[in-house]
Design an enzyme around this catalytic site. Structure first.
Site, mmCIF file in Angstrom:
data_model
loop_
_atom_site.group_PDB
_atom_site.id
_atom_site.type_symbol
_atom_site.label_atom_id
_atom_site.label_comp_id
_atom_site.label_asym_id
_atom_site.label_seq_id
_atom_site.Cartn_x
_atom_site.Cartn_y
_atom_site.Cartn_z
ATOM 1 N N ASP A 273 15.664 2.598 3.196
ATOM 2 C CA ASP A 273 14.596 1.895 2.466
ATOM 3 C C ASP A 273 15.101 1.354 1.123
ATOM 4 O O ASP A 273 14.811 0.209 0.755
ATOM 5 C CB ASP A 273 13.416 2.846 2.191
ATOM 6 C CG ASP A 273 12.680 3.234 3.461
ATOM 7 O OD1 ASP A 273 13.225 3.016 4.559
ATOM 8 O OD2 ASP A 273 11.560 3.772 3.356
ATOM 9 N N PRO B 23 0.831 -1.214 0.000
ATOM 10 C CA PRO B 23 0.000 0.000 0.000
ATOM 11 C C PRO B 23 0.868 1.267 0.000
ATOM 12 O O PRO B 23 1.873 1.310 0.719
ATOM 13 C CB PRO B 23 -0.815 -0.099 1.291
ATOM 14 C CG PRO B 23 -0.257 -1.224 2.069
ATOM 15 C CD PRO B 23 0.644 -2.042 1.202
ATOM 16 N N SER C 43 2.384 3.932 3.311
ATOM 17 C CA SER C 43 1.999 3.133 4.472
ATOM 18 C C SER C 43 3.168 2.893 5.410
ATOM 19 O O SER C 43 3.018 2.194 6.412
ATOM 20 C CB SER C 43 1.483 1.778 3.981
ATOM 21 O OG SER C 43 2.514 1.132 3.247
ATOM 22 N N GLY C 44 4.349 3.392 5.065
ATOM 23 C CA GLY C 44 5.542 3.117 5.881
ATOM 24 C C GLY C 44 6.196 1.800 5.507
ATOM 25 O O GLY C 44 7.125 1.355 6.171
ATOM 26 N N LEU C 45 5.709 1.156 4.427
ATOM 27 C CA LEU C 45 6.236 -0.166 4.058
ATOM 28 C C LEU C 45 7.152 -0.114 2.828
ATOM 29 O O LEU C 45 7.415 -1.134 2.194
ATOM 30 C CB LEU C 45 5.073 -1.144 3.812
ATOM 31 C CG LEU C 45 4.136 -1.346 5.005
ATOM 32 C CD1 LEU C 45 2.990 -2.279 4.640
ATOM 33 C CD2 LEU C 45 4.899 -1.909 6.205
ATOM 34 N N GLY C 46 7.614 1.082 2.496
ATOM 35 C CA GLY C 46 8.656 1.188 1.463
ATOM 36 C C GLY C 46 8.171 1.032 0.039
ATOM 37 O O GLY C 46 8.913 0.552 -0.819
ATOM 38 N N SER C 47 6.935 1.455 -0.259
ATOM 39 C CA SER C 47 6.446 1.276 -1.638
ATOM 40 C C SER C 47 7.219 2.149 -2.624
ATOM 41 O O SER C 47 7.550 1.715 -3.726
ATOM 42 C CB SER C 47 4.949 1.533 -1.731
ATOM 43 O OG SER C 47 4.674 2.900 -1.613
ATOM 44 N N SER C 48 7.569 3.379 -2.236
ATOM 45 C CA SER C 48 8.292 4.236 -3.186
ATOM 46 C C SER C 48 9.711 3.718 -3.411
ATOM 47 O O SER C 48 10.213 3.734 -4.540
ATOM 48 C CB SER C 48 8.306 5.692 -2.721
ATOM 49 O OG SER C 48 8.998 5.822 -1.506
ATOM 50 N N ALA C 49 10.346 3.195 -2.358
ATOM 51 C CA ALA C 49 11.701 2.634 -2.526
ATOM 52 C C ALA C 49 11.651 1.425 -3.450
ATOM 53 O O ALA C 49 12.498 1.258 -4.323
ATOM 54 C CB ALA C 49 12.277 2.229 -1.177
HETATM 55 C C1 MEV Z 1 11.263 6.013 6.917
HETATM 56 O O1 MEV Z 1 11.022 4.712 6.377
HETATM 57 C C2 MEV Z 1 12.508 6.034 7.766
HETATM 58 C C3 MEV Z 1 12.915 7.393 8.337
HETATM 59 O O2 MEV Z 1 13.972 7.119 9.269
HETATM 60 C C4 MEV Z 1 13.385 8.352 7.264
HETATM 61 C C5 MEV Z 1 14.671 7.903 6.570
HETATM 62 O O3 MEV Z 1 15.465 7.154 7.149
HETATM 63 O O4 MEV Z 1 14.890 8.343 5.421
HETATM 64 C C6 MEV Z 1 11.784 8.048 9.117
#
Ligand code: MEV
Length: 307
Positions: free
Chosen positions: A130, A79, A82-88
């Protein structure tokens, strides 16, 4: 040419990694696939590319020297925001497919470096955590000093990050996605304001670094009890830094009825939590009961690859 790359969870150390503290991130069993085929002009998922909507793919094509005429299809089970790295994962898979189209193959280190270029230029990303995880897979320890099992080193301006391989045992995590999109750049800027004026916030950042280092051995040994405790300690620090959200707290509380530990993962302020548990079905249901979307994910697995 088709390439895929995994999403990630940050197990320990998000935000603190921006200030030179160590972090541990692991690949998860959700992936993004990017297919490139030569064509007379550029299309992305059947559309003429738009700068706003296709920023990551366009930048990835640019930094990897892709030919101009390409038909690009992207598919992802991760998703967005979502903090799960989709853009990376989309950046890394696009860079790898594009290098492979031009040269027949790719070097992971080059993909990690170019993937970070993409994220840095699109969102001013603070660390290459990421993109290196999406490239290498498995799990990585990011640190400002070189340790054992070095993969590569990435430098930008004054900052240097050393990426190391970590072996993760077979662990299942439950991800609880709040459905609330959150901007990494905004959350990093919010924490930065706090860290700049408060020595207390700087102490919290250093405490996160200590927790991360303490987690390496239990992670390699699969010591869930110890890992769970450390996750909760890390989560308290993240909450103090102001990246919590009432929905994340509700999911945490629900997950903790069946888990060793749980914490916010990634930038926070929305996005997701992770829970470490032997009862993934119960944990998943508990998260869903309080309105979250839950995914059972396996930790580790292959990094970027061609298909
Ligand atoms: C985000 O996935 C991780 C952060 O530490 C930002 C980053 O490391 O670029 C919040």
């Amino acid at each position: 040419m088709i390439a895929s790359a995994p999403g990630k969870v940050i197990l320990f150390g998000e935000h603190a990694v921006v200030y030179g503290e160590p972090a541990i991130a692991a690949a998860i069993s959700l992936r993004t696939y990017v297919s490139l085929s030569r064509s007379s002009h550029l299309t992305i998922n059947g559309h003429v590319p738009e700068e706003g909507r296709h920023r990551y793919v366009l930048k990835a094509l640019e930094v990897s020297g892709a030919p101009r005429g390409l038909e690009i299809i992207t598919r992802s089970s991760i998703p967005p925001a979502s903090g799960l790295g989709s853009s990376a994962s989309v950046s890394v898979a696009t860079v790898a497919a594009s290098l492979a189209l031009r040269k027949g193959n790719f070097e992971p280190e080059e993909v990690a470096r170019l993937g970070f270029e993409v994220e840095h230029s699109v969102q001013g990303r603070a660390s290459p955590t990421d993109t290196s995880t999406a490239t290498h897979g498995h799990a990585i320890l990011v640190d400002r000093v070189e340790r054992r099992n070095l993969l590569w080193r990435i430098a930008r301006g004054e900052s240097v990050w050393y990426m190391h391989h970590i072996e993760v045992p077979d662990l299942t995590l439950v991800v609880g996605y709040s459905g609330i999109r959150s901007s990494t750049a905004e959350m990093v800027a919010k924490v930065r304001r706090f860290v700049e004026w408060s020595s207390f916030a700087r102490d919290v950042i250093r405490e996160i670094g200590r927790i991360t280092l303490a987690a390496i051995k239990p992670l390699e040994d699969g010591d869930c009890k110890k890992l769970g405790e450390l996750m909760l300690r890390n989560n308290r620090c993240l909450t103090i830094l102001g990246v919590g959200h009432p929905t994340l707290s509700r999911m945490m509380e629900a997950a903790m009825k069946h888990s060793y530990g749980a914490k916010i993962t990634g930038a926070g302020g929305g996005g997701s939590i992770i829970a470490l548990t032997d009862s993934p079905e119960e944990t998943k249901r508990a998260i869903e009961d309080v309105g979250g979307k839950a995914y059972m994910v396996k930790l580790g697995g292959e990094g970027v690859m061609l298909h």
